[in-house]
Design a protein around this motif. Structure first.
Motif, PDB file in Angstrom:
ATOM      1  N   ARG A   1       0.833  -1.202   0.000  1.00 14.26           N
ATOM      2  CA  ARG A   1       0.000   0.000   0.000  1.00 14.26           C
ATOM      3  C   ARG A   1       0.869   1.254   0.000  1.00 14.26           C
ATOM      4  O   ARG A   1       0.582   2.227  -0.701  1.00 14.26           O
ATOM      5  CB  ARG A   1      -0.914  -0.008   1.231  1.00 14.26           C
ATOM      6  CG  ARG A   1      -1.870   1.163   1.309  1.00 14.26           C
ATOM      7  CD  ARG A   1      -2.894   0.954   2.405  1.00 14.26           C
ATOM      8  NE  ARG A   1      -3.813   2.068   2.458  1.00 14.26           N
ATOM      9  CZ  ARG A   1      -3.677   3.126   3.266  1.00 14.26           C
ATOM     10  NH1 ARG A   1      -2.642   3.199   4.084  1.00 14.26           N
ATOM     11  NH2 ARG A   1      -4.563   4.105   3.258  1.00 14.26           N
ATOM     12  N   ASP A   2       1.942   1.230   0.785  1.00 15.19           N
ATOM     13  CA  ASP A   2       2.867   2.368   0.792  1.00 15.19           C
ATOM     14  C   ASP A   2       3.463   2.592  -0.597  1.00 15.19           C
ATOM     15  O   ASP A   2       3.607   3.731  -1.050  1.00 15.19           O
ATOM     16  CB  ASP A   2       3.987   2.141   1.812  1.00 15.19           C
ATOM     17  CG  ASP A   2       3.498   2.212   3.251  1.00 15.19           C
ATOM     18  OD1 ASP A   2       2.396   2.767   3.458  1.00 15.19           O
ATOM     19  OD2 ASP A   2       4.202   1.717   4.140  1.00 15.19           O
ATOM     20  N   ALA A   3       3.803   1.486  -1.265  1.00 12.98           N
ATOM     21  CA  ALA A   3       4.377   1.592  -2.604  1.00 12.98           C
ATOM     22  C   ALA A   3       3.363   2.177  -3.580  1.00 12.98           C
ATOM     23  O   ALA A   3       3.697   3.007  -4.431  1.00 12.98           O
ATOM     24  CB  ALA A   3       4.844   0.221  -3.087  1.00 12.98           C
TER      25      ALA A   3
ATOM     26  N   GLU B   1       0.918   4.172  -2.853  1.00 11.58           N
ATOM     27  CA  GLU B   1       0.716   5.589  -2.561  1.00 11.58           C
ATOM     28  C   GLU B   1       1.844   6.450  -3.103  1.00 11.58           C
ATOM     29  O   GLU B   1       1.635   7.602  -3.461  1.00 11.58           O
ATOM     30  CB  GLU B   1       0.580   5.801  -1.050  1.00 11.58           C
ATOM     31  CG  GLU B   1      -0.767   5.390  -0.483  1.00 11.58           C
ATOM     32  CD  GLU B   1      -0.974   5.902   0.927  1.00 11.58           C
ATOM     33  OE1 GLU B   1       0.029   6.066   1.647  1.00 11.58           O
ATOM     34  OE2 GLU B   1      -2.132   6.128   1.301  1.00 11.58           O
ATOM     35  N   SER B   2       3.053   5.897  -3.156  1.00  9.00           N
ATOM     36  CA  SER B   2       4.192   6.673  -3.633  1.00  9.00           C
ATOM     37  C   SER B   2       4.412   6.522  -5.136  1.00  9.00           C
ATOM     38  O   SER B   2       5.307   7.143  -5.694  1.00  9.00           O
ATOM     39  CB  SER B   2       5.461   6.245  -2.887  1.00  9.00           C
ATOM     40  OG  SER B   2       5.729   4.865  -3.096  1.00  9.00           O
ATOM     41  N   ALA B   3       3.596   5.693  -5.798  1.00 11.13           N
ATOM     42  CA  ALA B   3       3.728   5.497  -7.246  1.00 11.13           C
ATOM     43  C   ALA B   3       3.307   6.773  -7.976  1.00 11.13           C
ATOM     44  O   ALA B   3       2.593   7.621  -7.421  1.00 11.13           O
ATOM     45  CB  ALA B   3       2.862   4.322  -7.686  1.00 11.13           C
ATOM     46  N   PRO B   4       3.734   6.937  -9.229  1.00 11.76           N
ATOM     47  CA  PRO B   4       3.322   8.118 -10.009  1.00 11.76           C
ATOM     48  C   PRO B   4       1.803   8.240 -10.061  1.00 11.76           C
ATOM     49  O   PRO B   4       1.088   7.238 -10.206  1.00 11.76           O
ATOM     50  CB  PRO B   4       3.902   7.820 -11.401  1.00 11.76           C
ATOM     51  CG  PRO B   4       5.057   6.908 -11.152  1.00 11.76           C
ATOM     52  CD  PRO B   4       4.644   6.054  -9.976  1.00 11.76           C
ATOM     53  N   LEU B   5       1.312   9.448  -9.917  1.00 11.81           N
ATOM     54  CA  LEU B   5      -0.123   9.680  -9.885  1.00 11.81           C
ATOM     55  C   LEU B   5      -0.713   9.525 -11.283  1.00 11.81           C
ATOM     56  O   LEU B   5      -0.159  10.025 -12.265  1.00 11.81           O
ATOM     57  CB  LEU B   5      -0.411  11.088  -9.349  1.00 11.81           C
ATOM     58  CG  LEU B   5       0.032  11.336  -7.903  1.00 11.81           C
ATOM     59  CD1 LEU B   5      -0.161  12.803  -7.521  1.00 11.81           C
ATOM     60  CD2 LEU B   5      -0.753  10.443  -6.951  1.00 11.81           C
TER      61      LEU B   5
ATOM     62  N   ARG C   1      -1.973  15.231  -4.016  1.00  7.51           N
ATOM     63  CA  ARG C   1      -2.432  13.845  -3.877  1.00  7.51           C
ATOM     64  C   ARG C   1      -3.090  13.307  -5.145  1.00  7.51           C
ATOM     65  O   ARG C   1      -3.623  12.206  -5.163  1.00  7.51           O
ATOM     66  CB  ARG C   1      -3.401  13.730  -2.702  1.00  7.51           C
ATOM     67  CG  ARG C   1      -2.745  13.951  -1.339  1.00  7.51           C
ATOM     68  CD  ARG C   1      -3.787  13.895  -0.233  1.00  7.51           C
ATOM     69  NE  ARG C   1      -3.237  14.137   1.090  1.00  7.51           N
ATOM     70  CZ  ARG C   1      -2.795  13.195   1.911  1.00  7.51           C
ATOM     71  NH1 ARG C   1      -2.838  11.927   1.540  1.00  7.51           N
ATOM     72  NH2 ARG C   1      -2.330  13.488   3.106  1.00  7.51           N
TER      73      ARG C   1
ATOM     74  N   ALA D   1      -5.770   7.967  -2.841  1.00  4.90           N
ATOM     75  CA  ALA D   1      -4.866   6.871  -3.213  1.00  4.90           C
ATOM     76  C   ALA D   1      -5.540   5.516  -3.041  1.00  4.90           C
ATOM     77  O   ALA D   1      -5.437   4.643  -3.914  1.00  4.90           O
ATOM     78  CB  ALA D   1      -3.578   6.939  -2.381  1.00  4.90           C
TER      79      ALA D   1
END
Length: 561
Positions: free
Chosen positions: A240-242, A244-248, A277, A511
């Motif tokens: 989940r952290d990954a 959230e940090s992936a390109p939007l 966000r 996200a």
């Protein structure tokens, strides 16, 4: 018992040791004062003033929705009527502690009986009274414990003052035994991105020191998990952290079907976080912030500047502005100060604006002028529309001022049932699931005693959403969702299956919802909607959809053929 169930907030998962919130301070006994009325009054007033100042300081630090809640608490603490009640009990010979306890309890009961906006404020009185009592007794104010290490906080419920300032480096997750999906705790937890499960009624069995996994996506607390369960939970948290940090990326289903993901905003200053966000625009901009803190309506120039600031932050993107939604839980003296026995069913929303049309016209003037100075795609909508006639009135008036896209909020079942006729005159519809649920279930959304009815998963509510979605599809009109339901990742797919073309939510939820939608195709979303509609109640619908999801295949992002 190895599992507890409640209502999850978001899709997060966390693990750690339980720390229980301290129980409230015991009620003082009604013993006569030994120092005299004057000294007791001084003690009481100094304690109230100190608590009000602390709440205001927390409000200034918190910002966002929490700031508004905390500022309201600070005002309640120093309410003159409440102070008079405390004084009268002291004059009868009571101590400051007893006078505060009894006066606040009486005031709480009065507000609960009134319901609506004031009924919601009643729940905050307990926290204020506890803080004043702690100050009088020379004790630390009740609040979140600080054990010096990360922990899972378990409480009956959290006061807004506590939720607003949770240390997210220490509080891994939150579990409450009370509350529902639209409670203050749930709303603030969603806004801050806290892993949370509310309404876990058996949570009282959780003891300090017990290791738990809090799975918000499943709404499950696992007690004393195995090593394998802990490892799987850690892997899910990392994934989940990954994500959230992936390109939007824009919101879309697994088959490429676009579903715009928008932000709900309460003031222009919130725009930067929404953009960061990945919000594709604004699905609900609440204009009340300009009016609620004023003794009179703001000028056209004042409004224009705020709208221009908002629109400038979303150049080229859709921004949906809701006209002033006053009345019921947001009373305004200069708009409608008449007493109403049931304000939720009274002169509110568009009804109230029509009764004071100059305010509506000034708002449209300011919006049109701000639109002319910026490049955003401005949409405006009227709140609390019930009839086709109201739809015609508002859209005609908006076009009179040069507004290109004018729509309505569907919050009343009548509008949902006549959605095809409403959308024949409106450019779009936006479903406010909070009020639609309230009116469908005849359950005041500000009243804790009927909170269990206030659940957008109820098939009756979902059927009305489907009516609007189907009408929008037939007429080629967009249908958005802007209530709290849109922030529920599991429910989001159901809403899309019912015909929603966009979802608007607190920015912190974007996200999770983006990820959840990317895992489902359009046909699967429709299937999940059918599963939910086939249920008899909200809990059954939620559980049936959660089970159905596990049987669906896992998707990599596909392209539309």
């Amino acid at each position: 018992m190895t599992e507890l169930r409640g209502v999850g907030v978001g899709r997060g998962i966390a693990q750690g040791p339980v720390i229980r919130m301290a129980e409230p301070l015991p009620a003082p006994e009604n013993t006569p004062s030994t120092i005299g009325a004057d000294a007791e009054r001084t003690r009481a007033r100094e304690a109230v003033a100190a608590v009000a100042a602390e709440l205001q300081q927390r409000a200034d630090t918190a910002g966002g929705a929490a700031q508004e809640v905390l500022e309201a608490q600070a005002m309640i603490a120093e309410d003159p009527t409440l102070q008079d009640e405390v004084d009268s009990r002291i004059d009868d010979g009571g101590s400051a502690e007893w006078a505060v306890h009894d006066a606040f309890a009486g005031f709480r009961a009065t507000l609960e009986a009134v319901g609506g906006y004031l009924g919601e404020r009643a729940a905050d009185l307990d926290d204020i009274a506890q803080r004043v009592l702690a100050h009088l007794r020379g004790l630390d104010a009740p609040g979140v414990p600080d054990p010096g290490h990360p922990f899972v906080l378990v409480a009956r419920d959290l006061a807004p003052a506590d939720t607003a300032l949770l240390n997210l480096e220490q509080v891994l997750a939150l579990v409450t035994t009370d509350g529902g999906p639209t409670s203050h705790t749930a709303i603030l937890a969603r806004e801050k991105g806290i892993v949370a499960i509310v309404g876990a009624t058996e949570g009282s069995i959780l003891e300090t020191g017990t290791t738990v996994i809090v799975d918000a996506a499943a709404g499950v607390v696992t007690i004393d998990p195995t090593g394998e369960q802990l490892e799987k939970a850690a892997q899910r948290a990392a994934a989940r952290d990954a994500a959230e940090s992936a390109p939007l990326t824009p919101g879309a289903l697994a088959d490429g079907t676009a579903i715009a993901l928008l932000a709900n905003l309460g003031k222009p200053a919130d725009a930067a976080d929404a953009v960061a966000r990945g919000a594709e625009g604004v699905g609900l901009f609440r204009t009340e912030f300009l009016f609620l803190s004023s003794a009179q309506a703001p000028t056209v120039a004042e409004q224009r500047e705020s709208y221009r600031e908002l629109l400038s932050a979303f150049g080229g993107k859709k921004v949906v502005v809701r006209m002033l939604d006053a009345g019921a839980d947001k009373p305004l003296a200069f708009l409608n100060d008449a007493h109403e026995e049931n304000p939720a069913l009274g002169l509110r929303g568009l009804r109230s604006l029509r009764a004071s049309e100059d305010i509506l016209r000034e708002q449209l003037t300011a919006l049109a002028e701000a639109d002319a100075e910026t490049s955003a795609d401005l949409w405006v909508m009227a709140p609390m529309v019930a009839t086709v006639e109201e739809t015609k009135y508002f859209t005609a008036l908006a076009r009179e001022y040069g507004i290109k896209t004018a729509g309505v909020m569907v919050e009343i079942p009548a509008a949902a049932l006549l959605a095809d006729r409403v959308l024949a005159h409106a450019d779009f519809a936006s479903i406010g699931t909070n009020d639609l649920t309230q009116y469908t279930m005849a359950a005041d959304r500000m009243l804790g005693s009927v909170a269990s009815f206030q659940d957008p998963w109820h098939p009756a509510v979902l059927r009305l959403v489907g009516e609007v979605g189907a009408a929008g599809a037939r007429l080629g009109k967009p249908v958005g969702i802007c209530g709290e339901a849109a922030a529920d990742p599991l429910l989001a797919a159901v809403l899309v299956g019912l015909g929603a073309t966009s979802l608007s939510m607190a920015s912190a939820a974007l996200a999770d919802v983006r990820l959840a939608l990317s895992e489902r195709t359009a046909s699967e979303a429709k299937h999940l909607a059918e599963v939910a509609l086939a249920a008899d109640d909200a809990a059954s619908a939620r559980n049936a959809v959660a089970e159905a999801v596990t049987a669906l295949p896992s998707h990599q992002k596909e392209t539309t053929s």
